[in-house]
Every structure is written in structure tokens, then in C-alpha cells.
Design a protein around this motif. Structure first.
Motif, mmCIF file in Angstrom:
data_model
loop_
_atom_site.group_PDB
_atom_site.id
_atom_site.type_symbol
_atom_site.label_atom_id
_atom_site.label_comp_id
_atom_site.label_asym_id
_atom_site.label_seq_id
_atom_site.Cartn_x
_atom_site.Cartn_y
_atom_site.Cartn_z
ATOM 1 N N ILE A 21 -3.626 -13.610 11.126
ATOM 2 C CA ILE A 21 -4.668 -14.344 10.353
ATOM 3 C C ILE A 21 -5.810 -13.200 10.354
ATOM 4 C CG2 ILE A 21 -4.408 -16.685 11.215
ATOM 5 C CD1 ILE A 21 -6.453 -16.283 13.548
ATOM 6 N N ALA A 22 -5.569 -11.860 10.783
ATOM 7 C CA ALA A 22 -6.784 -10.851 10.758
ATOM 8 C C ALA A 22 -6.917 -10.260 9.403
ATOM 9 C CB ALA A 22 -6.110 -9.894 11.660
ATOM 10 N N GLY A 32 -3.337 -7.567 2.973
ATOM 11 C CA GLY A 32 -3.074 -7.245 1.777
ATOM 12 C C GLY A 32 -2.516 -5.878 1.262
ATOM 13 N N THR A 33 -2.966 -5.086 2.400
ATOM 14 C CA THR A 33 -2.524 -3.499 2.044
ATOM 15 C C THR A 33 -0.692 -3.434 1.684
ATOM 16 O OG1 THR A 33 -4.260 -2.598 3.216
ATOM 17 C CG2 THR A 33 -2.442 -1.172 2.675
ATOM 18 N N PRO A 34 -0.374 -2.963 0.691
ATOM 19 C CA PRO A 34 0.950 -2.946 0.421
ATOM 20 C C PRO A 34 1.644 -2.428 1.644
ATOM 21 C CG PRO A 34 -0.087 -2.352 -1.558
ATOM 22 C CD PRO A 34 -1.295 -2.511 -0.524
ATOM 23 N N GLY A 35 2.748 -2.993 1.788
ATOM 24 C CA GLY A 35 3.653 -2.583 3.120
ATOM 25 C C GLY A 35 3.355 -2.919 4.484
ATOM 26 N N ASP A 69 5.430 -0.581 6.350
ATOM 27 C CA ASP A 69 6.569 0.154 5.639
ATOM 28 C C ASP A 69 6.017 1.055 4.497
ATOM 29 O OD1 ASP A 69 8.839 0.915 4.420
ATOM 30 O OD2 ASP A 69 9.365 -1.153 3.754
ATOM 31 N N ASP A 70 6.035 2.362 4.670
ATOM 32 C CA ASP A 70 5.160 3.151 4.121
ATOM 33 C C ASP A 70 4.006 2.837 3.393
ATOM 34 O OD1 ASP A 70 7.299 5.103 3.920
ATOM 35 O OD2 ASP A 70 8.328 4.284 2.415
ATOM 36 N N VAL A 71 3.012 2.467 4.394
ATOM 37 C CA VAL A 71 1.801 1.808 4.111
ATOM 38 C C VAL A 71 0.818 3.026 3.707
ATOM 39 C CG1 VAL A 71 -0.318 0.658 4.945
ATOM 40 C CG2 VAL A 71 1.835 -0.102 5.635
#
Length: 402
Positions: A186-187, A208-211, A234-236
Motif C-alpha cells: 500500500i506504500a 508504479g515505477t516500472p519493474g 526487476d531492472d528498475v
């Protein structure tokens, strides 16, 4: 009878204590403002929280709708200065944690993670831009934070974490995983610690940052009303501005943990107080062999021993609070508080359950719920064994971790 063996004389029967902490009159050690803060938190919990605790625990439900109300009360990051934080002293923060955990460890855990881990890491190690972006929202409860340090294979040994961040141009690429993260799913922002070529560094990773994914951990028998998650990276790709610029080395996340441990040593007193209050009330109402069980010597022995342990823990917590307010507290002193007070609280919770007999397994009564929760508290923010070694090193000058 020999004069030395006579029971102490009393001019009047004061009646039973409403609060077992009245035994040593510890409230007299507090300022008026500290008492007011404690009473305000206790009143809020009595009205908005206590009627629902058994159901929340049984249903594994975290009352997320309470978060803005906690912010409105000023409880989120309450001991921090500026950026919408209340700026109270450390003892007031500790007393708030005491009342929160007297209700349920899940609530104190949320406030601890939000204020002492997420917000403290940003306040202490973040840039001014990061502070202005996140702290007012986290303080108000319109945003939620979490703190990613523990990994599936590295809990007590974070120096060997496998999560890695590598520079690619001006950006960072983050890979790895974190485990047992309160508030994780929930963060709105996660403070994540990773190994880099420059040592361990901290990063702010928004939801919401991809990965970046967070998955709840279920099938818990403890802290059921708390959200616990696994984090995966994962590769963020993160911009340079995501790095906490002042966080360098393992000392940075460990200092944040020390802030959280301070709240725990007060919170454990709250859980123990609630258990003992419940047992006292039950023992007075429960009649066996024609008398309330509170009148039997074996029961009074249990109650007296627990009251002594509880009040001793409270005195220790208040002493450490004053040291922290004076800026003189040391990490090993916090370890003493966490080690002793959680150890005593879990023993009190278990003993109180015995006074309740078979009724003690029902969620209509709090001791077994507290005992289950305290099993987690005993482990997180440093296990009992780790804090024992911290104290041992302070006494001997010798490190025994390996």
C-alpha cells in the motif's frame, strides 16, 4: 508474630488499581503535555479502534481508512521537525506508541514504519527536494511509506544484501528483492537499500515505477491486522534524484532501525499493560469455589509478579526517553530497552492467558492476540539474539556476531 514479619499497616483500603502502572505512580514522571498526548491517543483508540480489533485480527484486515485520521492527530512522524510534522519530544512519541500497541501491535507497527523508518530516512538522509515532496504527504497520511532492508536470505546480516544498484549514465538500475516489509503493497514510496560500488546506498522508489512490484504475504499467525509484503525490483530504472544523498554505508539504515526500536520498547509496555488490565478485570469477575479468583494466592502471585515486571519496564522506557530527549542515548541502550521490554511483555501476555483459562483463546480477550503479535515484535528490528550480542559487545568490547 515478630514485628519484622508483620504485614505493612494501611490506614485505608484504596481499592483495586484502575491501571497497573499506577502501582508506582509513573504518570507523575510525565509533563502535563506528555500526559495530554497520551490521553488523546488513548481516547481516539477507545472510540475508533478497540471495538473492531478482534474482527480485524481474525479477518487479517488493516484499517487503511484510519491513516488520514492518524495524520490529523499528528502521530505520523510526530517526533520529527518541520514539513508538517508535529515536532514532539521523543518521550511523547514513545507514549503514543505505548497506547497504539496497547490496542494492537499492527497499529504501532504502521506508525513506526511510517514515521521512524520511511519519514526519518527521508528527513535525515534525503535532499531538500525529496523532503518537500514526500514528508508533508506522509505526515498527513495522504501518502504511505515503507522501508525495504530485510531480504529473504539476509535479515540479521544486512551487510551481505543481494539487492544491487548499478549506475547507467546518470541513472541507477535496481535489481533484487526485499521480504517482510510492513506497508509494502500500500506504500506510495519505498525507501530501498541496495549495495553499490560505493557501498550501501538508499533510494526512494515510488509506487508504479516500472519493474517494481509488491506482493502481500499471507497465512500469518501474528500481526494479522498489519500488511506485510515482499518487494521485487526487476531492472528498475531510477533517476539520480531518487538516491538519498546523505545515506552512505550500513550505518544509515541501522540508524533508522534504532529510531523504530525506540518506539517498540514503549509499545511493548502498552501491550503488556493491556494484557494485565484484562487479566485483573477477569480475575475480579470470575468466580470459582464461591470466590473471585483474584482472591486466591496463586492468582495474586501471578498478578504481583507481572505488575512488578510491567512497572520496571515502564521505568526503563521513561529513562531511555529522557536520554533520547537529551540527545545522549546510545544504540546499546536502545537494545537493552527492546530486549528487556519485549521479553517481559511476551511473558506477561502468556501468563495473563493462563488466568483467563479456556476463555483466553477467544478473541473476546486480548492477551493471546498480543502474545501472537509479540512473537513478531520479538523478531523484527533486531532479534532477541542480536540485541543480546549488542549488549554483550558493549559490556566486553568483543564482537561475537561471527
Amino acid at each position: 508474630m515478630d514485628k519484622a514479619t508483620k504485614a505493612p499497616e494501611s490506614t485505608a483500603d484504596p481499592g483495586p488499581l484502575r491501571d497497573p502502572l499506577e502501582l508506582l505512580d509513573t504518570s507523575r514522571l510525565l509533563s502535563g503535555e506528555e500526559r495530554d498526548i497520551q490521553a488523546s491517543v488513548r481516547g481516539f483508540l477507545a472510540d475508533r479502534v478497540r471495538p473492531h480489533l478482534g474482527r480485524w485480527f481474525e479477518e487479517a484486515h488493516f484499517p487503511r481508512d484510519l491513516v488520514p485520521e492518524l495524520g490529523k492527530l499528528g502521530l505520523l512522524g510526530m517526533h520529527l521537525e518541520g514539513y508538517g510534522c508535529a515536532g514532539t519530544n521523543a518521550t511523547s512519541y514513545g507514549l503514543a506508541c505505548l497506547e497504539l500497541e496497547a490496542a494492537d501491535s499492527a497499529l504501532r507497527s504502521f506508525v513506526s514504519v511510517q514515521g521512524s523508518l520511511s519519514m526519518y530516512s527521508i528527513r535525515r538522509y534525503g535532499s531538500e527536494e525529496q523532503r518537500r515532496l514526500w514528508l508533508p504527504r506522509l505526515a498527513s497520511g495522504t501518502a504511505i511509506g515503507c522501508f525495504g532492508l530485510t531480504e529473504p536470505d539476509f535479515g540479521s546480516d544486512p551487510a551481505n544484501m543481494r539487492t544491487r544498484a548499478v549506475r547507467v549514465g546518470s541513472d541507477w538500475i535496481l535489481n533484487g528483492s526485499k521480504q517482510w516489509i510492513t506497508n509494502g503493497s500500500i506504500a506510495d514510496v519505498a525507501t530501498v537499500w541496495a549495495a553499490t560500488e560505493e557501498g550501501i546506498r538508499g533510494f526512494l522508489v515510488p509506487r508504479g515505477t516500472p519493474g517494481f512490484t509488491a506482493t502481500d504475504i499471507g497465512h500469518k499467525q501474528s500481526l494479522r491486522a498489519s500488511i506485510t509484503s515482499a518487494l521485487s525490483f526487476d531492472d528498475v530504472r531510477l533517476p539520480a534524484s531518487a538516491q538519498l544523498p546523505e545515506a552512505r554505508g550500513l550505518g544509515a539504515p541501522l540508524s533508522c532501525l534504532n529510531e523504530a526500536r525506540f518506539g517498540i520498547l514503549f509499545g511493548a509496555v502498552g501491550a503488556a499493560r493491556d494484557c494485565l488490565q484484562t487479566a485483573l478485570s477477569y480475575a475480579d469477575a470470575r468466580v470459582q469455589f464461591g470466590r473471585p479468583i483474584s482472591s486466591f494466592q496463586l492468582t495474586q502471585r501471578k498478578l504481583a509478579d507481572m505488575a512488578v515486571a510491567l512497572n520496571t519496564s515502564m521505568l526503563l522506557a521513561l529513562h531511555l526517553g529522557r536520554l533520547k530527549d537529551a540527545g545522549r542515548i546510545r544504540p546499546e541502550q536502545v537494545s537493552v530497552g527492546k530486549l528487556n521490554n519485549v521479553r517481559q511483555a511476551i511473558a506477561i501476555a502468556r501468563e495473563c492467558r493462563t488466568i483467563l483459562g479456556a476463555n483466553g483463546i477467544s478473541l473476546d480477550y486480548s492477551p493471546l492476540r498480543h502474545a501472537n503479535n509479540l512473537e513478531s515484535v520479538l523478531t523484527y528490528e533486531g532479534t532477541e539474539e542480536i540485541h543480546t550480542l549488542v549488549v554483550g559487545q558493549a559490556l566486553t568490547g568483543q564482537s561475537a556476531y561471527r
